[in-house]
Design a protein around this motif. Structure first.
Motif, PDB file in Angstrom:
ATOM      1  N   LEU A 203     111.549  94.706 -60.685  1.00  0.00           N
ATOM      2  CA  LEU A 203     112.102  95.350 -61.869  1.00  0.00           C
ATOM      3  C   LEU A 203     111.049  96.188 -62.593  1.00  0.00           C
ATOM      4  O   LEU A 203     111.316  97.335 -62.981  1.00  0.00           O
ATOM      5  N   ASP A 204     109.860  95.629 -62.812  1.00  0.00           N
ATOM      6  CA  ASP A 204     108.814  96.348 -63.546  1.00  0.00           C
ATOM      7  C   ASP A 204     108.105  97.394 -62.685  1.00  0.00           C
ATOM      8  O   ASP A 204     107.552  98.366 -63.214  1.00  0.00           O
ATOM      9  N   ARG A 205     108.064  97.172 -61.392  1.00  0.00           N
ATOM     10  CA  ARG A 205     107.433  98.072 -60.418  1.00  0.00           C
ATOM     11  C   ARG A 205     105.992  98.441 -60.793  1.00  0.00           C
ATOM     12  O   ARG A 205     105.663  99.622 -60.946  1.00  0.00           O
ATOM     13  N   PRO A 206     105.103  97.452 -60.987  1.00  0.00           N
ATOM     14  CA  PRO A 206     103.692  97.801 -61.211  1.00  0.00           C
ATOM     15  C   PRO A 206     103.051  98.393 -59.968  1.00  0.00           C
ATOM     16  O   PRO A 206     102.012  99.052 -60.063  1.00  0.00           O
ATOM     17  N   PHE A 207     103.638  98.150 -58.811  1.00  0.00           N
ATOM     18  CA  PHE A 207     103.175  98.752 -57.561  1.00  0.00           C
ATOM     19  C   PHE A 207     104.341  98.793 -56.592  1.00  0.00           C
ATOM     20  O   PHE A 207     105.372  98.147 -56.800  1.00  0.00           O
ATOM     21  N   LYS A 208     104.174  99.565 -55.535  1.00  0.00           N
ATOM     22  CA  LYS A 208     105.184  99.664 -54.498  1.00  0.00           C
ATOM     23  C   LYS A 208     104.499  99.600 -53.140  1.00  0.00           C
ATOM     24  O   LYS A 208     103.265  99.597 -53.052  1.00  0.00           O
ATOM     25  N   VAL A 209     105.308  99.548 -52.100  1.00  0.00           N
ATOM     26  CA  VAL A 209     104.757  99.494 -50.747  1.00  0.00           C
ATOM     27  C   VAL A 209     103.942 100.755 -50.477  1.00  0.00           C
ATOM     28  O   VAL A 209     104.395 101.877 -50.736  1.00  0.00           O
ATOM     29  N   GLY A 210     102.726 100.570 -49.982  1.00  0.00           N
ATOM     30  CA  GLY A 210     101.834 101.691 -49.715  1.00  0.00           C
ATOM     31  C   GLY A 210     100.786 101.924 -50.783  1.00  0.00           C
ATOM     32  O   GLY A 210      99.836 102.690 -50.567  1.00  0.00           O
ATOM     33  N   ASP A 211     100.929 101.283 -51.957  1.00  0.00           N
ATOM     34  CA  ASP A 211      99.956 101.471 -53.042  1.00  0.00           C
ATOM     35  C   ASP A 211      98.701 100.647 -52.793  1.00  0.00           C
ATOM     36  O   ASP A 211      98.734  99.574 -52.185  1.00  0.00           O
ATOM     37  N   TRP A 212      97.583 101.181 -53.292  1.00  0.00           N
ATOM     38  CA  TRP A 212      96.315 100.455 -53.279  1.00  0.00           C
ATOM     39  C   TRP A 212      96.215  99.714 -54.622  1.00  0.00           C
ATOM     40  O   TRP A 212      96.243 100.338 -55.685  1.00  0.00           O
ATOM     41  N   VAL A 213      96.135  98.383 -54.556  1.00  0.00           N
ATOM     42  CA  VAL A 213      96.082  97.575 -55.767  1.00  0.00           C
ATOM     43  C   VAL A 213      94.859  96.662 -55.725  1.00  0.00           C
ATOM     44  O   VAL A 213      94.338  96.348 -54.656  1.00  0.00           O
ATOM     45  N   ARG A 214      94.425  96.256 -56.898  1.00  0.00           N
ATOM     46  CA  ARG A 214      93.350  95.273 -57.015  1.00  0.00           C
ATOM     47  C   ARG A 214      93.484  94.562 -58.352  1.00  0.00           C
ATOM     48  O   ARG A 214      94.095  95.081 -59.297  1.00  0.00           O
ATOM     49  N   SER A 215      92.925  93.368 -58.397  1.00  0.00           N
ATOM     50  CA  SER A 215      92.998  92.564 -59.617  1.00  0.00           C
ATOM     51  C   SER A 215      91.598  92.217 -60.083  1.00  0.00           C
ATOM     52  O   SER A 215      90.813  91.652 -59.313  1.00  0.00           O
ATOM     53  N   PRO A 216      91.253  92.545 -61.328  1.00  0.00           N
ATOM     54  CA  PRO A 216      89.944  92.135 -61.857  1.00  0.00           C
ATOM     55  C   PRO A 216      89.855  90.635 -62.096  1.00  0.00           C
ATOM     56  O   PRO A 216      88.764  90.097 -62.248  1.00  0.00           O
ATOM     57  N   ASP A 217      90.999  89.950 -62.142  1.00  0.00           N
ATOM     58  CA  ASP A 217      91.010  88.502 -62.385  1.00  0.00           C
ATOM     59  C   ASP A 217      90.845  87.690 -61.105  1.00  0.00           C
ATOM     60  O   ASP A 217      90.362  86.566 -61.146  1.00  0.00           O
ATOM     61  N   ARG A 218      91.298  88.232 -59.987  1.00  0.00           N
ATOM     62  CA  ARG A 218      91.237  87.537 -58.704  1.00  0.00           C
ATOM     63  C   ARG A 218      90.576  88.441 -57.672  1.00  0.00           C
ATOM     64  O   ARG A 218      90.450  89.651 -57.870  1.00  0.00           O
TER      65      ARG A 218
END
Length: 397
Positions: A203-218
């Motif tokens: 619903l929120d779509r913070p990312f989608k398939v194919g996006d480069w993501v990273r988490s500063p917490d993990r």
């Protein structure tokens, strides 16, 4: 109606007087199955012909509907043919196994409808995300989530209808599901947390398939490959799959570098203290070079300033943004910028500083080089040599 039709056919065959009742039943069943196969074959080719004709039209949904209907229609024809053949066998044999004909036909019809709807959902999903079929294709992640939810609704509804057809009370099943749902909720709270976490991601779509993501917490970084209802699959940059439970995305911060508008060049470059007189000119030429560089976005913040007297250098801050967001292209542009800065510094007979120290000695103290000490040693005899010469002279006397 079935009995009248069978009686007519039976009397017609019986008039020839060449077949027994068993053979007459076998011939009728064979004819019905053969007719069913023929009708199914003709229906399949008819729908294919209509599909080829509709392929030439601009409407995409009629193609999807026909493609979704072709195989279920063939199955429906076979269901009807087998049902009537079984009715014939039941009329003559009275076997108990054929009493379930009507129930099997109802369940088969439900399956035909469900299969048609599932195929139609799949075709709609392909159309909505295809850039070749849609001028503005929808986001794959959103379409995938809606299609999964639609499939779940169709399957659950079909299961309830099947239970009703088999004689079970749906109200009792729903009541049992409400009571059992509480127990299941406590037992599978982690599973439900992942499910609702996946729903929030869809619903929120913070990312989608194919996006480069990273988490500063993990320690999470990579390319999103699949967003499921329980886990999200991320392919790390060393090509290992990382499976992250969806519940984690409700409690951690997620950065999506794929949605950045620019990439930043942020460097501190130091020149020698001896080149202080050229500082203003060097800074001005670096700023002019960046403003005229075709790959630098001058609409973003651009800073080139002398910022600090450092221990071994005079520091210049270079702060700019590239137009591209591609990782490889960004580093090519950054290399070009740094090489041009180096050329500007060299053009003014200046040098990039490196860590150095200056040692100040009191007046009167001189530090000689190793070569000078060696030459002085050869010119002046040592104290031992002088003592030896004096001792030899005394003995001679």
């Amino acid at each position: 109606m079935v009995e009248e039709l069978l009686g007519l056919v039976n009397r017609w065959i019986e008039g020839f007087g060449v077949l027994s009742q068993g053979w007459r039943v076998g011939v009728m069943i064979f004819v019905m199955v053969f007719a069913t196969a023929l009708v199914a074959y003709l229906m399949s080719h008819l729908i294919r012909a209509i599909e080829r004709k509709f392929d030439k039209t601009r409407n995409l949904w009629d193609d999807a509907l026909l493609h979704a209907l072709r195989k279920p229609v063939v199955l429906f024809v076979w269901l009807q043919g087998v049902y009537w053949a079984a009715e014939v066998a039941h009329h003559y044999s009275k076997a108990e196994v054929f009493r379930a004909n009507r129930t099997v036909l109802e369940l088969g019809f439900i399956w035909v409808v469900v299969w048609t709807l599932l195929r139609l959902i799949k075709q709609a999903e392909k159309i909505l995300v295809s850039p070749l079929k849609m001028k503005r294709p929808m986001d794959y992640t959103t379409v995938n989530a809606v299609s999964k939810l639609s499939r779940a609704v169709v399957i659950i509804t079909a299961a309830l209808i099947v239970l009703q057809s088999l004689g079970y009370s749906i109200s009792g099943v729903l009541a049992f599901g409400g009571v059992g749902g509480i127990a299941v909720g406590f037992a599978a709270k982690d599973l439900l947390a992942n499910f609702f976490g996946g729903m929030i991601v869809h619903l929120d779509r913070p990312f989608k398939v194919g996006d480069w993501v990273r988490s500063p917490d993990r320690n999470i970084e990579g390319t999103v490959e699949h967003i499921g209802w329980r886990v999200t699959t991320i392919r790390t940059f060393d090509q290992r799959p990382l499976y992250v439970p969806n519940a984690a995305f409700t409690t951690i911060s997620v950065e999506n570098p794929s949605r950045m508008h620019n990439r930043r060049i942020y460097e501190t470059i130091g020149i020698r203290y001896a080149d202080m007189s050229e500082m203003a000119t060097i800074v001005s030429e670096i700023r002019s070079m960046l403003e005229n560089h075709e790959e630098i976005d001058t609409g973003q913040t651009l800073i080139v300033n002398f910022v600090a007297f450092n221990n071994s250098s005079l520091d210049i801050m270079v702060y700019a943004f590239t137009k591209t967001t591609q990782w490889v292209r960004y580093h090519e542009i950054k290399q070009d910028v740094l090489l041009k800065i180096s050329e500007i510094i060299e053009s003014h007979d200046a040098e990039v500083a490196f860590p150095t120290r200056t040692l100040h000695l009191p007046d009167g103290i001189q530090v000689s080089s190793p070569e000078a000490r060696e030459s002085e040693g050869r010119a002046a005899p040592s104290q031992n040599q002088t003592a030896e010469k004096a001792e030899s002279a005394g003995q001679a006397k």
